[in-house]
Write an enzyme that holds these catalytic residues in place. Structure first.
Site, PDB file in Angstrom:
ATOM      1  N   ASP A 134       0.829  -1.207   0.000  1.00 21.26           N
ATOM      2  CA  ASP A 134       0.000   0.000   0.000  1.00 21.26           C
ATOM      3  C   ASP A 134       0.864   1.259   0.000  1.00 21.26           C
ATOM      4  O   ASP A 134       2.064   1.230   0.329  1.00 21.26           O
ATOM      5  CB  ASP A 134      -0.959   0.018   1.194  1.00 21.26           C
ATOM      6  CG  ASP A 134      -0.241   0.022   2.537  1.00 21.26           C
ATOM      7  OD1 ASP A 134       0.730  -0.754   2.689  1.00 21.26           O
ATOM      8  OD2 ASP A 134      -0.639   0.782   3.437  1.00 21.26           O
ATOM      9  N   GLU A 175       0.124  -1.285   5.616  1.00 20.81           N
ATOM     10  CA  GLU A 175       1.182  -0.850   6.535  1.00 20.81           C
ATOM     11  C   GLU A 175       1.057   0.629   6.865  1.00 20.81           C
ATOM     12  O   GLU A 175       1.404   1.053   7.966  1.00 20.81           O
ATOM     13  CB  GLU A 175       2.557  -1.137   5.908  1.00 20.81           C
ATOM     14  CG  GLU A 175       3.738  -0.878   6.823  1.00 20.81           C
ATOM     15  CD  GLU A 175       4.308   0.554   6.705  1.00 20.81           C
ATOM     16  OE1 GLU A 175       5.215   0.891   7.482  1.00 20.81           O
ATOM     17  OE2 GLU A 175       3.837   1.304   5.823  1.00 20.81           O
TER      18      GLU A 175
END
Length: 391
Positions: free
Chosen positions: A77, A139
């Site tokens: 991400d 994350e």
């Protein structure tokens, strides 16, 4: 058997950047692309899905499964581009003046591209130990992906010897990382007309007292320690990020919401810091609020807890990563990563070492230099040679 097709790091990075994996979006299309790339090379992947089917982790192993290997871990991400002015499309890899621009180039799709570009070399080499590829989701927000992925790593047939998380560090081995613990505090008071303020419980005022307490606690850590040299900020910090409450000047506010965090040095007990903070809220502020209204309360939710890590400079793991990177710097970081989670959940030594620099991440025109890509490729070449050594 046909030789595996070699695809360059930059070609793979171009494909990865094209996926808008901002944390609010699904990352599954990118995970499926990685799984397909590996499948074309004859490598099977395990897709780890939690509650949200649009979010997924990926774990793949190359080489023998009966020996302790190396995990190459990264998150898929990226942070949003909202409100940022870019010189080119953030989701189209663009090269200018020896730099590759795009959201995620520094943090941290270049690491994934390097690992994936290395797969054909891993397959061709007579590996004595395996390399595991581990890619997570979210994350940049909750780190929930790393929790389940860490459990999957722990369940491998043979526990890995080391996990390398490719956060941007200029390809330097990071020997220490602070922990990061994030909270939301909800203050529920009692509304009243401001002319009768003593009849109410002012949630904003109590939230403010709490914020001052957190600021004083941070100042105490800055003054008294503990201290560890090598960090940009060599002590634990406490920070209030947002505070929202009240509706009108002439109404005693009944609600206020505050977000705060602390980033603790490895060895500075997070549980003890947490107890200190909760004790002030529960044992000092809340009883005072209830003198006026028995329904007044403070609710504190810890929505993210990321342990830090510390490794001895002379440890086998640090010396190995330094030999692979070609750098012997003593680097410690205050930003968080998933390394502490993997160390905790999978019970394996974990550390950061990856291409790019953190000050190039999260901002408009994020980039990585081609020199860093080259350094990363040399790292993968050395890693391949290391994994071929017996013993």
């Amino acid at each position: 058997m046909a030789e595996p097709k070699h695809t360059s790091t930059v070609e793979i990075l171009e494909s990865l950047i094209a996926f808008d994996t901002t944390s609010r979006n699904p990352n599954r299309p990118m995970i499926d692309w990685i799984a397909g790339y590996l499948s074309d090379l004859g490598v099977e992947s395990t897709i780890v899905v939690d509650d949200d089917p649009g979010k997924a982790n990926l774990l793949a192993t190359i080489g023998p499964t009966d020996a302790p290997g190396i995990v190459l871990a990264g998150h898929t991400d990226v942070v949003p581009v909202d409100g940022q002015t870019w010189g080119s499309d953030p989701f189209t890899l663009t090269e200018r003046d020896g730099r590759l621009f795009g959201r995620g180039t520094a943090d941290m799709k270049s690491w994934a591209a390097l690992a994936l570009a290395g797969v054909p070399r891993f397959l061709e080499a007579p590996l004595c130990r395996p390399v595991h590829l581990a890619f997570s989701y979210d994350e940049e927000t909750t780190c929930l992906g790393a929790v389940s992925l860490g459990d999957a790593i722990a369940a491998l047939p043979t526990r890995p010897a080391l996990c390398i998380v490719g956060e941007p560090s200029g390809m330097r081995a990071v020997t220490g990382q602070k922990g990061c613990y994030c909270f939301t505090a909800e203050f529920q008071g009692l509304a009243a007309h401001s002319s009768l303020a003593p009849d109410g419980v002012n949630a904003v005022e109590y939230a403010s007292r709490f914020a001052v307490f957190l600021s004083d606690l941070s100042a105490t850590f800055a003054r008294e320690g503990p201290f560890v040299a090598g960090y940009d900020v060599p002590h634990t910090t406490v920070h209030v990020g947002t505070c929202r409450g009240g509706t009108a000047l002439n109404i005693v506010p009944e609600h206020c919401r505050l977000e705060f965090e602390f980033r603790n040095l490895p060895g500075h007990d997070a549980a003890d810091i947490r107890r200190t903070i909760l004790s002030f809220a529960n044992d000092v502020l809340e009883p005072d609020m209830r003198l006026v209204s028995p329904d007044a309360r403070i609710e504190i939710d810890e929505w993210s807890g990321l342990p830090g890590y510390a490794l001895d400079d002379e440890s086998v793991e640090v010396q190995l990563v330094r030999s692979l990177s070609g750098h012997n710097d003593d680097v410690k970081v205050t930003y968080f990563s998933e390394a502490g989670i993997y160390a905790d959940r999978a019970a394996i030594p974990s550390l950061i070492c990856g291409p790019g620099f953190i000050d190039q991440a999260h901002k408009p025109d994020e980039f990585i230099s081609l020199d860093q890509i080259t350094e990363g490729e040399r790292f993968m070449d050395r890693l391949t040679s290391y994994l071929c050594r017996p013993g």
